[in-house]
Design an enzyme around this catalytic site. Structure first.
Site, short mmCIF file in Angstrom:
data_model
loop_
_atom_site.label_atom_id
_atom_site.label_comp_id
_atom_site.label_asym_id
_atom_site.label_seq_id
_atom_site.Cartn_x
_atom_site.Cartn_y
_atom_site.Cartn_z
N HIS A 77 -1.56 0.82 -9.98
CA HIS A 77 -2.23 -0.18 -9.12
C HIS A 77 -2.85 -1.31 -9.96
O HIS A 77 -4.04 -1.59 -9.85
CB HIS A 77 -3.29 0.51 -8.25
CG HIS A 77 -3.60 -0.26 -6.99
ND1 HIS A 77 -3.90 0.32 -5.80
CD2 HIS A 77 -3.66 -1.60 -6.74
CE1 HIS A 77 -4.13 -0.60 -4.88
NE2 HIS A 77 -3.99 -1.77 -5.43
N ARG B 67 0.86 -1.19 0.00
CA ARG B 67 0.00 0.00 0.00
C ARG B 67 0.89 1.24 0.00
O ARG B 67 1.99 1.23 0.59
CB ARG B 67 -0.89 0.03 1.25
CG ARG B 67 -2.04 -0.95 1.20
CD ARG B 67 -3.13 -0.53 0.21
NE ARG B 67 -4.28 -1.40 0.22
CZ ARG B 67 -4.55 -2.33 -0.72
NH1 ARG B 67 -3.74 -2.51 -1.74
NH2 ARG B 67 -5.65 -3.05 -0.64
C1 GLV Z 1 -5.62 -4.62 -4.32
O1 GLV Z 1 -4.78 -3.85 -3.97
C2 GLV Z 1 -6.36 -5.46 -3.43
O2 GLV Z 1 -6.26 -5.27 -2.20
O3 GLV Z 1 -7.07 -6.35 -3.91
#
Ligand code: GLV
Length: 318
Positions: free
Chosen positions: A281, A233
């Site tokens: 991401h 994160r």
């Molecule tokens: C992506 O970051 C998830 O937590 O699925």
């Protein structure tokens, strides 16, 4: 038995995500056409809902669901969901542990580990200058990968890379036995772990203990010239410490898939930094077709009072 599907923070987001939401409906029904699936906000009588399946749910809605047997989140990480104060402490939370997502994560790690090991950028730069400068690339055995976090995804990454012939260490809160991987445990062994690491791959859950963990102190213990890959994160990375470590040469590069603010603001320094690779991401995005299998299986397990796969330990926060 009815299932509430809650995807999207608000009407606007639900509109933007409408085809993804439809894919979820189709994928869940493909697993079991008899499911009484209700799409938020049209849930009907809320007392009939036994399970809620959520992704980026609107904040504050959970206190209404006093009767549900569980909340199933469509993400691997649960930090965002757990920050919702309306969650009721007696209701279990179950997250996705999808082998196909784990494959995506492994492939992402492998891509950037190889990019570093094979010095891809260096050769591309030489090519730009028509420069034929032969030198021996790093050999795999001379570099150690340190996987931070050995949960479902971290363990898969560590095992996969080790099976491919890389030297892999791992670090986790609790002791783990993983064939082919040297495991360091807890705060006591963290520095030792870092001191052996050339490529740090972060797959830690975001908790109070891991927030800001990728900081100047951590970087200073990594091997000189190390590379970091963050798939955990954004809040785990102290951004100015990364920039300083790249400037000083303590780190030679960073591959970042997650950020404190997402989308990464257009004017953020990371975008144009020559030693930082930014991806939006995408190391793994939950795929409804594959993840629906686990969601429906978990619902069936819980209906039979069996333990679901991926139950979150609310005391640990992951
Ligand atoms: C992506 O970051 C998830 O937590 O699925």
């Amino acid at each position: 038995m009815a299932i509430g599907l809650v995807i999207g923070r608000d009407e606007n987001e639900r509109k933007k995500m409408s085809s993804y939401i439809q894919e979820w409906m189709d994928s869940l029904l493909a697993q079991d056409p008899q499911l009484d699936l209700r799409l938020y906000p049209n849930l009907g009588d809320i007392n009939e809902i036994d399970f809620i399946v959520v992704l980026n749910a609107p904040t504050g809605i959970f206190k209404e669901f006093t009767h549900v047997k569980a909340i199933l989140t469509l993400t691997a990480g649960v930090d965002s969901l757990l920050s919702d104060n309306s969650l009721l402490p007696h209701i279990p939370i179950v997250r996705i542990e999808d082998p196909f997502m784990a494959d995506d994560i492994c492939q992402y790690a492998l891509t950037y580990v190889l990019q570093y090991m094979k010095q891809v950028e260096h050769w591309h730069n030489l090519q730009k200058h028509h420069d034929w400068d032969r030198r021996v690339p790093f050999v795999f055995s001379s570099k150690t990968i340190g996987v931070m976090g050995l949960g479902y995804l971290g363990k898969r990454v560590a095992v996969t890379l080790s099976q491919l012939g890389f030297t892999v260490n791992g670090w986790s809160q609790s002791p783990k036995e993983i064939p082919g991987v040297t495991v360091y445990t807890g705060q006591d062994q963290f520095i030792d772990f870092l001191q052996h690491t050339d490529i740090a791959v972060c797959l830690l859950p975001l908790t109070l203990n891991t927030r800001d963990i990728l900081n100047k102190n951590t970087f200073s213990h990594l091997k000189k010239g190390a590379h970091i890959i963050n798939m955990g994160r954004g809040e785990q990375l102290v951004e100015e410490d990364l920039l300083a470590a790249l400037d000083s040469g303590q780190l030679t590069g960073a591959t970042l898939d997650v950020f404190r603010q997402e989308p990464l603001p257009k004017d953020h320094l990371f975008w144009d930094h020559p030693k930082i690779i930014v991806t939006p991401h995408i190391a793994s995005i939950t795929n409804p077709r594959t993840a629906a299998v686990q969601v429906v299986e978990n619902i069936k397990r819980m209906q039979k009072s069996e333990e679901p796969i991926g139950k979150v330990d609310l005391t640990q926060g992951y």
